[in-house]
Design an enzyme around this catalytic site. Structure first.
Site, short mmCIF file in Angstrom:
data_model
loop_
_atom_site.label_atom_id
_atom_site.label_comp_id
_atom_site.label_asym_id
_atom_site.label_seq_id
_atom_site.Cartn_x
_atom_site.Cartn_y
_atom_site.Cartn_z
N HIS A 53 -7.95 -5.17 -0.78
CA HIS A 53 -6.87 -4.43 -0.15
C HIS A 53 -6.65 -4.91 1.30
O HIS A 53 -7.58 -4.97 2.07
CB HIS A 53 -7.19 -2.93 -0.15
CG HIS A 53 -5.99 -2.08 0.07
ND1 HIS A 53 -5.12 -1.77 -0.95
CD2 HIS A 53 -5.50 -1.48 1.18
CE1 HIS A 53 -4.15 -1.02 -0.47
NE2 HIS A 53 -4.35 -0.82 0.82
N SER B 289 0.84 -1.20 0.00
CA SER B 289 0.00 0.00 0.00
C SER B 289 0.88 1.26 0.00
O SER B 289 1.70 1.43 -0.91
CB SER B 289 -0.93 -0.07 1.22
OG SER B 289 -2.00 0.80 1.06
N ASP C 263 -9.77 -3.81 -5.48
CA ASP C 263 -8.92 -2.83 -4.81
C ASP C 263 -8.85 -1.59 -5.69
O ASP C 263 -8.61 -1.69 -6.90
CB ASP C 263 -7.53 -3.45 -4.63
CG ASP C 263 -6.55 -2.54 -3.91
OD1 ASP C 263 -6.93 -1.41 -3.53
OD2 ASP C 263 -5.40 -2.96 -3.74
#
Ligand SMILES: *[C@@H]1O[C@H](CO)[C@@H](O)[C@H](O)[C@H]1NC(C)=O
Length: 386
Positions: free
Chosen positions: A344, A160, A314
């Site tokens: 995610h 991320s 995501d």
């Protein structure tokens, strides 16, 4: 109906609406995801209310509530944890959390997790510089020797926001004349890579998907550069890039960089432009150190062997895929693990079965690609975490 019944009914409808999350059929353990989503949504809402009431900045409350689940940096029977600093940046060795522990254990590796400074107090490029300085400090013969690390088997990894930093520092390292020791691999787990187009198909399709809705992603992005909410608003409406910077759109053009199956049902429209004032005040959002997908092909060509995880559900899916396309076009060797039933967070939420599957794939790739010769010293993974 009495007044109480009406009230009860309204509360019931509100609760059902709040809890209900439509999920695709291939999501394993849908109720668990609904439960987690409820927790994340509530954290986010508490943080929003706290901000509206003027009690605390959104990011501070959200971070505090998220940190309640952190694992303290303590050693256990298989993993030794040192809490130290590299070039004044705190770096617990192993501790992003359970994953760093597993990595250290399974690969018999030294894992460094960089504790970079955070928004809202600090903005770009502080986060980037913290990770970069810690990495540079570590990539020296004498230091590596002290840790028993083989200079030829060092990798970087992040998920991320950490994937963003990992990709950015890896690019920056290439042309740094002070650093002789280079990375063997980079591993990018659903990385955030671009700030230009907030209307990619994955952002459209997953704008309300659990864990990371588009509104939160845009908030995170804008907080990286400023606490001024006008940038967030412009980004959300996709009207933040000034016309003078339109040449950059070719690097994030999903019409040419995404494979057909991810474009299905979507029409590409050329981005609209925003005022130059935002870009002048917060120029960071056009900086390649914040948006690694904006690097040109010459830069990409020299990148090391790369592993990329993207998830179908995501908002960050398409930028990860476009980076894969661009790296391959530039001749970089890339292993792309696209997780069809992924969302995610699937590398770090150990309560889900899918997390173990994806972690195992990731750790197998790392161990195969960091171990060239089986008898040399310990490999390293430096992990800027989110
Ligand atoms: C994006 O790619 C499409 C198709 O290749 C092209 O028609 C369009 O002009 C491109 N747009 C930009 C802004 O680069």
């Amino acid at each position: 109906m009495g007044r109480k019944t009406v009230l009860l009914l309204l509360v019931g409808i509100f609760t059902a609406y709040y809890v209900y999350t439509p999920l695709p059929d291939n999501i394993e353990e849908p109720w668990k995801l609904t439960g987690f989503n409820l927790i994340f949504k509530t954290i986010s809402n508490v943080a929003l209310v706290g901000e509206l009431l003027g009690i605390n900045h959104f990011m501070n409350t959200a971070m505090f509530l998220m940190s309640l689940q952190d694992v303290p940096p303590t050693s256990d029977e298989t993993v030794t944890v040192l809490d130290t600093t590299f070039s004044n940046v705190p770096v617990p060795h192993y501790s992003y959390d359970i994953l760093s522990r597993r990595t250290a254990n399974r690969l018999d590796a030294v894992v460094i997790s960089t504790n970079y400074r955070l928004a809202p107090k600090y903005h770009f490029p502080n986060q980037f510089e913290d990770v970069y300085n810690a990495l540079k400090w570590f990539l020296r013969q004498d230091i590596l020797k002290g840790y028993g690390v083989d200079p030829k088997r060092i990798g970087i990894s992040g998920d991320s926001a950490g994937g963003n930093l990992a990709a950015a520092v890896t690019q920056q390292l290439i042309d740094d004349p002070d650093v002789k020791i280079k990375l063997k691999i980079q591993s990018l787990i659903y990385p955030a890579l671009q700030t230009l187009d907030m209307d990619l198909p994955s952002l459209r399709e997953n704008s309300h998907f659990p864990v990371l809705p588009k509104s939160l992603m845009v908030r995170f992005w804008s907080e990286y550069f400023t606490t001024d909410r006008s940038l967030e608003k412009a980004m959300f409406d996709n009207q933040h890039v000034p016309v003078e910077s339109s040449y950059l759109f070719k690097y994030v053009n999903w019409s040419s960089l995404l494979p057909e199956n991810f474009k299905k049902g979507h029409f590409y429209s050329s981005p609209t432009h925003g005022p130059s004032e935002l870009a002048r005040k917060y120029s960071g959002f056009l900086d390649v150190r914040a948006a690694p997908l904006l690097a040109d092909d010459n830069k990409l060509r020299s990148l090391p062997l790369t592993y990329v995880i993207t998830c179908q559900y995501d908002v960050l899916r398409d930028e990860g895929i476009m980076y894969v396309t661009r790296l391959r076009n530039a001749g970089v060797r890339v292993t792309h693990n696209h997780v069809e039933d992924g969302f995610h967070g699937i590398i770090s939420i150990p309560e889900f079965k899918i997390v173990h599957r994806v972690q195992n794939q990731y750790l197998s790739w790392l161990s195969e690609n960091l171990y060239l010769t089986p008898t040399t010293p310990t490999p390293t993974t430096a992990a800027p975490t989110h």
